[in-house]
Design a protein around this motif. Structure first.
Motif, PDB file in Angstrom:
ATOM      1  N   GLY A  43       0.791  -1.298   0.069  1.00  0.00           N
ATOM      2  CA  GLY A  43       0.072  -0.070  -0.084  1.00  0.00           C
ATOM      3  C   GLY A  43       0.842   1.281  -0.136  1.00  0.00           C
ATOM      4  O   GLY A  43       0.687   2.234  -0.508  1.00  0.00           O
ATOM      5  N   LYS A  44       2.020   1.187   0.744  1.00  0.00           N
ATOM      6  CA  LYS A  44       2.977   2.406   0.755  1.00  0.00           C
ATOM      7  C   LYS A  44       3.379   2.693  -0.647  1.00  0.00           C
ATOM      8  O   LYS A  44       3.575   3.781  -0.947  1.00  0.00           O
ATOM      9  CB  LYS A  44       3.829   2.084   1.911  1.00  0.00           C
ATOM     10  N   ILE A  45       3.904   1.563  -1.037  1.00  0.00           N
ATOM     11  CA  ILE A  45       4.651   1.560  -2.286  1.00  0.00           C
ATOM     12  C   ILE A  45       3.664   2.291  -3.632  1.00  0.00           C
ATOM     13  O   ILE A  45       3.870   3.060  -4.212  1.00  0.00           O
ATOM     14  CB  ILE A  45       5.064   0.184  -2.822  1.00  0.00           C
ATOM     15  N   GLY A  46       2.469   1.697  -3.388  1.00  0.00           N
ATOM     16  CA  GLY A  46       1.363   2.012  -4.377  1.00  0.00           C
ATOM     17  C   GLY A  46       1.094   3.302  -4.315  1.00  0.00           C
ATOM     18  O   GLY A  46       1.055   4.153  -5.225  1.00  0.00           O
ATOM     19  N   THR A  47       1.036   3.973  -2.898  1.00  0.00           N
ATOM     20  CA  THR A  47       0.617   5.303  -2.735  1.00  0.00           C
ATOM     21  C   THR A  47       1.513   6.461  -3.144  1.00  0.00           C
ATOM     22  O   THR A  47       1.422   7.277  -4.145  1.00  0.00           O
ATOM     23  CB  THR A  47       0.356   5.656  -1.209  1.00  0.00           C
ATOM     24  N   VAL A  49       4.090   5.538  -5.597  1.00  0.00           N
ATOM     25  CA  VAL A  49       4.001   5.390  -7.002  1.00  0.00           C
ATOM     26  C   VAL A  49       2.837   6.043  -7.760  1.00  0.00           C
ATOM     27  O   VAL A  49       3.111   6.993  -8.752  1.00  0.00           O
ATOM     28  CB  VAL A  49       3.756   3.888  -7.765  1.00  0.00           C
ATOM     29  N   ASN A  50       1.860   6.225  -7.176  1.00  0.00           N
ATOM     30  CA  ASN A  50       0.620   7.049  -7.556  1.00  0.00           C
ATOM     31  C   ASN A  50       0.967   8.712  -7.372  1.00  0.00           C
ATOM     32  O   ASN A  50       0.800   9.489  -8.315  1.00  0.00           O
ATOM     33  CB  ASN A  50      -0.559   6.772  -6.986  1.00  0.00           C
ATOM     34  N   LEU A  51       1.635   8.997  -6.273  1.00  0.00           N
ATOM     35  CA  LEU A  51       2.173  10.473  -6.192  1.00  0.00           C
ATOM     36  C   LEU A  51       3.108  10.840  -7.374  1.00  0.00           C
ATOM     37  O   LEU A  51       3.117  12.004  -7.743  1.00  0.00           O
ATOM     38  CB  LEU A  51       2.708  10.483  -4.879  1.00  0.00           C
ATOM     39  N   VAL A  52       3.991   9.712  -7.646  1.00  0.00           N
ATOM     40  CA  VAL A  52       5.001  10.262  -8.632  1.00  0.00           C
ATOM     41  C   VAL A  52       4.366  10.100  -9.904  1.00  0.00           C
ATOM     42  O   VAL A  52       4.393  11.188 -10.745  1.00  0.00           O
ATOM     43  CB  VAL A  52       5.993   9.154  -8.908  1.00  0.00           C
ATOM     44  N   LYS A  53       3.353   9.253 -10.258  1.00  0.00           N
ATOM     45  CA  LYS A  53       2.683   9.331 -11.595  1.00  0.00           C
ATOM     46  C   LYS A  53       1.914  10.449 -11.852  1.00  0.00           C
ATOM     47  O   LYS A  53       1.660  11.212 -13.034  1.00  0.00           O
ATOM     48  CB  LYS A  53       1.937   8.064 -11.802  1.00  0.00           C
ATOM     49  N   GLU A  54       1.286  10.854 -10.857  1.00  0.00           N
ATOM     50  CA  GLU A  54       0.641  12.330 -10.815  1.00  0.00           C
ATOM     51  C   GLU A  54       1.296  13.499 -11.016  1.00  0.00           C
ATOM     52  O   GLU A  54       0.759  14.789 -10.784  1.00  0.00           O
ATOM     53  CB  GLU A  54      -0.684  12.346  -9.635  1.00  0.00           C
ATOM     54  N   GLY A  55       2.591  13.483 -10.527  1.00  0.00           N
ATOM     55  CA  GLY A  55       3.480  14.607 -10.810  1.00  0.00           C
ATOM     56  C   GLY A  55       3.367  15.331  -9.457  1.00  0.00           C
ATOM     57  O   GLY A  55       3.998  16.555  -9.298  1.00  0.00           O
ATOM     58  N   ILE A  56       2.981  14.677  -8.389  1.00  0.00           N
ATOM     59  CA  ILE A  56       2.981  15.552  -7.054  1.00  0.00           C
ATOM     60  C   ILE A  56       4.571  15.363  -6.410  1.00  0.00           C
ATOM     61  O   ILE A  56       4.636  16.434  -5.929  1.00  0.00           O
ATOM     62  CB  ILE A  56       1.762  14.835  -5.983  1.00  0.00           C
ATOM     63  N   ILE A  57       5.209  14.350  -6.463  1.00  0.00           N
ATOM     64  CA  ILE A  57       6.589  14.221  -5.900  1.00  0.00           C
ATOM     65  C   ILE A  57       7.256  13.809  -7.053  1.00  0.00           C
ATOM     66  O   ILE A  57       6.820  13.092  -7.849  1.00  0.00           O
ATOM     67  CB  ILE A  57       6.555  13.559  -4.790  1.00  0.00           C
ATOM     68  N   ALA A  58       8.721  14.049  -7.044  1.00  0.00           N
ATOM     69  CA  ALA A  58       9.610  13.676  -8.078  1.00  0.00           C
ATOM     70  C   ALA A  58       9.897  11.974  -7.811  1.00  0.00           C
ATOM     71  O   ALA A  58      10.059  11.633  -6.700  1.00  0.00           O
ATOM     72  CB  ALA A  58      10.960  14.475  -8.067  1.00  0.00           C
ATOM     73  N   LYS A  71      16.521   2.979  -9.548  1.00  0.00           N
ATOM     74  CA  LYS A  71      16.354   1.958 -10.619  1.00  0.00           C
ATOM     75  C   LYS A  71      15.364   1.119 -10.327  1.00  0.00           C
ATOM     76  O   LYS A  71      14.414   0.652 -11.117  1.00  0.00           O
ATOM     77  CB  LYS A  71      17.828   1.594 -10.994  1.00  0.00           C
ATOM     78  N   GLU A  72      15.251   0.716  -8.837  1.00  0.00           N
ATOM     79  CA  GLU A  72      14.575  -0.251  -8.454  1.00  0.00           C
ATOM     80  C   GLU A  72      12.990   0.404  -8.241  1.00  0.00           C
ATOM     81  O   GLU A  72      12.070  -0.287  -8.703  1.00  0.00           O
ATOM     82  CB  GLU A  72      14.675  -0.512  -6.871  1.00  0.00           C
ATOM     83  N   PHE A  73      13.158   1.779  -7.999  1.00  0.00           N
ATOM     84  CA  PHE A  73      11.742   2.494  -7.957  1.00  0.00           C
ATOM     85  C   PHE A  73      11.121   2.400  -9.619  1.00  0.00           C
ATOM     86  O   PHE A  73       9.717   2.379  -9.560  1.00  0.00           O
ATOM     87  CB  PHE A  73      11.857   3.867  -7.480  1.00  0.00           C
ATOM     88  N   GLU A  74      11.928   2.539 -10.557  1.00  0.00           N
ATOM     89  CA  GLU A  74      11.474   2.565 -11.888  1.00  0.00           C
ATOM     90  C   GLU A  74      10.460   1.126 -12.185  1.00  0.00           C
ATOM     91  O   GLU A  74       9.571   1.224 -12.844  1.00  0.00           O
ATOM     92  CB  GLU A  74      12.545   2.583 -12.978  1.00  0.00           C
ATOM     93  N   SER A  75      11.047   0.016 -11.845  1.00  0.00           N
ATOM     94  CA  SER A  75      10.452  -1.101 -11.821  1.00  0.00           C
ATOM     95  C   SER A  75       9.175  -1.203 -11.284  1.00  0.00           C
ATOM     96  O   SER A  75       8.035  -1.602 -11.824  1.00  0.00           O
ATOM     97  CB  SER A  75      11.185  -2.359 -11.282  1.00  0.00           C
ATOM     98  N   TYR A  76       8.780  -0.410 -10.172  1.00  0.00           N
ATOM     99  CA  TYR A  76       7.552  -0.352  -9.546  1.00  0.00           C
ATOM    100  C   TYR A  76       6.686   0.520 -10.237  1.00  0.00           C
ATOM    101  O   TYR A  76       5.427   0.260 -10.645  1.00  0.00           O
ATOM    102  CB  TYR A  76       7.684   0.317  -8.225  1.00  0.00           C
ATOM    103  N   LEU A  77       7.449   1.702 -10.930  1.00  0.00           N
ATOM    104  CA  LEU A  77       6.267   2.600 -11.766  1.00  0.00           C
ATOM    105  C   LEU A  77       5.992   2.045 -13.115  1.00  0.00           C
ATOM    106  O   LEU A  77       5.041   1.860 -13.379  1.00  0.00           O
ATOM    107  CB  LEU A  77       7.228   3.651 -12.353  1.00  0.00           C
ATOM    108  N   GLN A  78       6.785   0.830 -13.580  1.00  0.00           N
ATOM    109  CA  GLN A  78       6.459   0.154 -14.631  1.00  0.00           C
ATOM    110  C   GLN A  78       5.229  -1.028 -14.473  1.00  0.00           C
ATOM    111  O   GLN A  78       4.400  -1.185 -15.157  1.00  0.00           O
ATOM    112  CB  GLN A  78       7.568  -0.435 -15.441  1.00  0.00           C
ATOM    113  N   GLU A  79       5.384  -1.654 -13.386  1.00  0.00           N
ATOM    114  CA  GLU A  79       4.669  -2.766 -12.577  1.00  0.00           C
ATOM    115  C   GLU A  79       3.066  -2.203 -12.578  1.00  0.00           C
ATOM    116  O   GLU A  79       2.118  -2.818 -12.682  1.00  0.00           O
ATOM    117  CB  GLU A  79       5.247  -3.375 -11.392  1.00  0.00           C
ATOM    118  N   MET A  80       3.299  -0.995 -11.748  1.00  0.00           N
ATOM    119  CA  MET A  80       2.046  -0.660 -11.147  1.00  0.00           C
ATOM    120  C   MET A  80       1.251   0.404 -12.290  1.00  0.00           C
ATOM    121  O   MET A  80       1.474   1.176 -12.988  1.00  0.00           O
ATOM    122  CB  MET A  80       2.064   0.321 -10.044  1.00  0.00           C
TER     123      MET A  80
END
Length: 80
Positions: A43-47, A49-58, A71-80
């Protein structure tokens, strides 16, 4: 005929049965706890990731919040 040896064996089997039940109960409790922890982490990861995808945080901030590399975070961005 019920003798002392039979009584000992009965007691031993009862002890094994009790230990087995206790072990099953302990294992179930541990499984539930681990499942809850994993769910909260996802849930924390999903939250984040959503904040990054929405442009709220870098992306860099998101990776830092999760204590992982970009690089690890990039995999979550692609996964979710």
């Amino acid at each position: 005929m019920y003798d002392e040896r039979t009584g000992q064996l009965d007691h031993q089997w009862a002890t094994y049965a009790y230990a087995r039940e206790e072990g099953i109960e302990y294992g179930m409790q541990r499984g539930i706890q681990q499942g809850m922890q994993q769910g909260m982490e996802r849930g924390k990861i999903g939250t984040i990731v959503n904040l990054v995808k929405e442009g709220i945080i870098a992306k860099e901030v998101g990776a830092k919040k999760l204590n992982i590399t970009e690089k690890e975070f990039e995999s979550y961005l692609q996964e979710m």
